[in-house]
Scaffold this motif. Sequence first.
Motif, PDB file in Angstrom:
ATOM      1  N   PHE A  83       3.282   9.635   2.682  1.00  0.00           N
ATOM      2  CA  PHE A  83       2.022   8.762   3.200  1.00  0.00           C
ATOM      3  C   PHE A  83       2.215   7.199   3.332  1.00  0.00           C
ATOM      4  CE2 PHE A  83       3.247   8.894  -1.378  1.00  0.00           C
ATOM      5  CZ  PHE A  83       2.941   7.754  -2.083  1.00  0.00           C
ATOM      6  N   THR A  84       1.282   6.740   3.654  1.00  0.00           N
ATOM      7  CA  THR A  84       1.606   5.356   4.133  1.00  0.00           C
ATOM      8  C   THR A  84       0.817   4.386   3.036  1.00  0.00           C
ATOM      9  OG1 THR A  84       1.466   5.821   6.439  1.00  0.00           O
ATOM     10  CG2 THR A  84       0.958   3.582   5.975  1.00  0.00           C
ATOM     11  N   GLN A  85       1.184   3.304   2.558  1.00  0.00           N
ATOM     12  CA  GLN A  85       0.657   2.339   1.800  1.00  0.00           C
ATOM     13  C   GLN A  85       0.826   1.106   2.335  1.00  0.00           C
ATOM     14  OE1 GLN A  85       2.057   3.216  -2.177  1.00  0.00           O
ATOM     15  NE2 GLN A  85       3.376   1.242  -2.278  1.00  0.00           N
ATOM     16  N   ILE A  86      -0.317   0.051   2.162  1.00  0.00           N
ATOM     17  CA  ILE A  86       0.153  -1.113   2.464  1.00  0.00           C
ATOM     18  C   ILE A  86       0.156  -1.772   1.252  1.00  0.00           C
ATOM     19  CG2 ILE A  86      -1.311  -3.304   3.500  1.00  0.00           C
ATOM     20  CD1 ILE A  86      -3.368  -1.602   4.481  1.00  0.00           C
ATOM     21  N   ASP A  87       1.529  -2.374   1.229  1.00  0.00           N
ATOM     22  CA  ASP A  87       2.245  -2.832  -0.018  1.00  0.00           C
ATOM     23  C   ASP A  87       2.293  -4.241  -0.083  1.00  0.00           C
ATOM     24  OD1 ASP A  87       3.899  -1.955  -2.165  1.00  0.00           O
ATOM     25  OD2 ASP A  87       5.437  -2.782  -1.498  1.00  0.00           O
ATOM     26  N   ILE A  88       1.743  -4.933  -0.892  1.00  0.00           N
ATOM     27  CA  ILE A  88       1.437  -6.435  -0.784  1.00  0.00           C
ATOM     28  C   ILE A  88       2.049  -7.102  -2.389  1.00  0.00           C
ATOM     29  CG2 ILE A  88      -0.342  -8.188  -0.893  1.00  0.00           C
ATOM     30  CD1 ILE A  88      -2.147  -6.119   0.580  1.00  0.00           C
ATOM     31  N   GLU A  89       2.802  -8.118  -2.127  1.00  0.00           N
ATOM     32  CA  GLU A  89       3.124  -8.657  -3.365  1.00  0.00           C
ATOM     33  C   GLU A  89       2.998 -10.370  -2.976  1.00  0.00           C
ATOM     34  OE1 GLU A  89       5.218  -8.071  -7.284  1.00  0.00           O
ATOM     35  OE2 GLU A  89       4.167  -6.725  -5.704  1.00  0.00           O
ATOM     36  N   MET A  90       2.775 -10.971  -4.029  1.00  0.00           N
ATOM     37  CA  MET A  90       2.597 -12.771  -4.208  1.00  0.00           C
ATOM     38  C   MET A  90       3.432 -13.089  -5.308  1.00  0.00           C
ATOM     39  SD  MET A  90      -1.427 -12.803  -3.172  1.00  0.00           S
ATOM     40  CE  MET A  90      -1.913 -11.113  -3.936  1.00  0.00           C
ATOM     41  N   TYR A 134       4.105  -8.209   2.955  1.00  0.00           N
ATOM     42  CA  TYR A 134       3.391  -7.147   2.993  1.00  0.00           C
ATOM     43  C   TYR A 134       4.279  -6.262   3.855  1.00  0.00           C
ATOM     44  CZ  TYR A 134       1.400  -7.767   7.630  1.00  0.00           C
ATOM     45  OH  TYR A 134       1.477  -8.117   8.871  1.00  0.00           O
ATOM     46  N   GLN A 135       3.947  -4.957   3.674  1.00  0.00           N
ATOM     47  CA  GLN A 135       4.397  -3.999   4.861  1.00  0.00           C
ATOM     48  C   GLN A 135       3.558  -2.747   4.887  1.00  0.00           C
ATOM     49  OE1 GLN A 135       8.203  -1.734   4.500  1.00  0.00           O
ATOM     50  NE2 GLN A 135       8.427  -2.354   2.410  1.00  0.00           N
ATOM     51  N   PHE A 136       3.656  -1.964   5.892  1.00  0.00           N
ATOM     52  CA  PHE A 136       2.967  -0.666   5.965  1.00  0.00           C
ATOM     53  C   PHE A 136       4.136   0.257   5.519  1.00  0.00           C
ATOM     54  CE2 PHE A 136      -0.468  -2.677   7.982  1.00  0.00           C
ATOM     55  CZ  PHE A 136      -1.430  -2.146   7.909  1.00  0.00           C
ATOM     56  N   ALA A 137       4.231   0.653   4.305  1.00  0.00           N
ATOM     57  CA  ALA A 137       5.149   1.315   3.785  1.00  0.00           C
ATOM     58  C   ALA A 137       5.058   2.523   3.962  1.00  0.00           C
ATOM     59  CB  ALA A 137       5.557   0.785   2.221  1.00  0.00           C
ATOM     60  N   ARG A 138       6.182   3.503   4.231  1.00  0.00           N
ATOM     61  CA  ARG A 138       6.230   4.837   4.031  1.00  0.00           C
ATOM     62  C   ARG A 138       6.676   5.273   2.703  1.00  0.00           C
ATOM     63  NH1 ARG A 138       3.106   7.971   6.699  1.00  0.00           N
ATOM     64  NH2 ARG A 138       4.764   9.671   7.208  1.00  0.00           N
ATOM     65  N   CYS A 139       6.067   6.025   2.018  1.00  0.00           N
ATOM     66  CA  CYS A 139       6.409   6.482   0.632  1.00  0.00           C
ATOM     67  C   CYS A 139       6.651   7.931   0.722  1.00  0.00           C
ATOM     68  CB  CYS A 139       5.391   5.957  -0.266  1.00  0.00           C
ATOM     69  SG  CYS A 139       5.125   4.119  -0.271  1.00  0.00           S
ATOM     70  N   PHE A 140       7.222   8.520  -0.261  1.00  0.00           N
ATOM     71  CA  PHE A 140       7.619   9.855  -0.441  1.00  0.00           C
ATOM     72  C   PHE A 140       7.756  10.312  -1.928  1.00  0.00           C
ATOM     73  CE2 PHE A 140       9.840   7.783   3.005  1.00  0.00           C
ATOM     74  CZ  PHE A 140       9.578   8.600   4.140  1.00  0.00           C
ATOM     75  N   ARG A 141       6.818  11.380  -2.136  1.00  0.00           N
ATOM     76  CA  ARG A 141       6.732  11.882  -3.451  1.00  0.00           C
ATOM     77  C   ARG A 141       6.941  13.344  -3.640  1.00  0.00           C
ATOM     78  NH1 ARG A 141       2.314   7.689  -5.915  1.00  0.00           N
ATOM     79  NH2 ARG A 141       3.424   5.980  -5.597  1.00  0.00           N
ATOM     80  N   ASP A 142       7.633  13.990  -4.434  1.00  0.00           N
ATOM     81  CA  ASP A 142       7.736  15.653  -4.388  1.00  0.00           C
ATOM     82  C   ASP A 142       6.887  15.776  -5.361  1.00  0.00           C
ATOM     83  OD1 ASP A 142       8.749  18.106  -4.047  1.00  0.00           O
ATOM     84  OD2 ASP A 142      10.668  17.867  -4.528  1.00  0.00           O
TER      85      ASP A 142
END
Length: 582
Positions: free
Chosen positions: A228-235, A209-217
Amino acid sequence: MYRTHTCGELRSTHVGEIVEIAGWVERIRDLGGIKFIILRDRYGIVQVVVTPESEAYSPALEIGREWVIKVKGVVKKRPEETITETPTGEIEVYAENLEILSKAALPPFYPGEKVSEDLKLKYRYIDLRSENMRRNIVLRHKMAQAAREFLNSHGFIEIETPDLTKSTPEGARDFLVPSRLQKGKFYALPQSPQLFKQLLMVAGFDKYYQFARCFRDEDLRADRQPEFTQIDIEMSFVEMEDILEIMEKFVKYVYSKVGIELPEKFDRLTYDEVMEKYGSDKPDRRIGMELTDFTDYFKNTDFKIIRNIIDNGGSVKGFVAKIPISRKIASEYEEVVKESGLGGLLWFKVEKVVVSPTAKFLGDEYKKISEDFALEEGEVVLIAAHKNREILNTALGNLRIKLGKKYFKDLMKGFDAFWVVDFPFLEWDEEENRYVARHHPFTMPHVEDLNKDPAQIKAYAYDMILNGNELGGGSIRIHKKEVQERVFDIIGLSKEEAETKFGFLLEALQYGAPPHGGIAFGFDRMVAIAAGLDNIREVIAFPKTSSGACLLTGAPSRVSNEQLNELSIKIDGGESYENDKS
């Protein structure tokens, strides 16, 4: 030390103690020569009393609102009749010494005042001093800590992924960053860490997981920001049900830590179900007004507009609502559905008889609907028709949302959480004249559907919905190269294009990729819902405006020609750019 205690922590148990506190001057009152100062820091407020006999009196005559001061004094019990309900309301600090730490110019507004949003954003550091903003930011912190607590305790590890990456134009526009060292080449800021988190699964980190900074134009609105910030999770080694189960627990845990209890078990609805019932893939079920298929009532109608639509395979749908209605009001509602692609809107109201502008053409049909649905006095039925059922559902869904927000705010209480599953794998893109991946092209389709019409292929994709908001979305990923290549072929991506855009992922899938899947939660939205807010800007410390501007810093801004030359970039307009001070 500047302080022995914070402003918000003093209680009656501290009576008699000599304390040192520091903060901002919220208010000053003068009663018979005695100064009463409300001192504020991020922990709360406390009342400071300065008497004429005190050494603190002279500097107290000088201070103003928002000045930063330090006070040393004795905690005393307030007179019974002056006790307030604030946390520090039973006590006050009698100042023995007052030191001015920083003077403040007259601010453009005081914390908590109602001013324009532009003014608040330009002087955000003043706005952040207000109780509401302070509460929002602290709430955000608590939810972030709760999220980490849960994920850490369930074996996830936090891993950062790059912010300078390759442009893979699938989805929103990328923000591009020119490279100085490699002339003419660009990095892209990540729209999400999608490819990297899949590579982490290939690398064997089975819970990430990470608190990922994401960017969309993209165009902004209340629930969007360019960053914006998303909690990114993968399993890894999971099926869809495993992810849904643990993510339900995760979200319930995070919200419980800020005093919000979510349903014990989240409902599961398919995409087709929610579109048919609510005309939205993220409906707010609390407002009711479910869509109903009325096609059978109109199959034999002589009303040509409706009859032609039905005869050409179209549908008639609508919903019941107890709302004001008249020709004028109905025309406003009609504009909403027209913006969504419909030609118009029919309606009737139940009084002693059916009332409608079209009653003389459709009176029998309206009366039958009224009887079959046991409609009550004052209820209104809104009806529309279209040959494309998806357009019809979406248009009525948009009207339903608008009416819900206007007339049924009182129903928008509590927390309704559920999953939407079985999304379409593809959607038709009119501009590109081809099918494109609805989520992203790495989503696992139902493999048995791949030989069907592309529009019929379902995906192992899922969204968590909370109070009409998409809280998070994810999918099981494709982990076999041959399936990924088949998907690229279906969406019209040639081998050369696939290799150019995603070659590094396709190569990685050759080296032992486990079955895997994940989800990403919009953290800003999670916090906004917990705070009871519609606008995510209110839970972000330094947000942008709806045009993507930072009023505080002036970004985006011009840069010098020297900087552009280093990057081998030339702006259209050339010399005029150098002299442009905007």
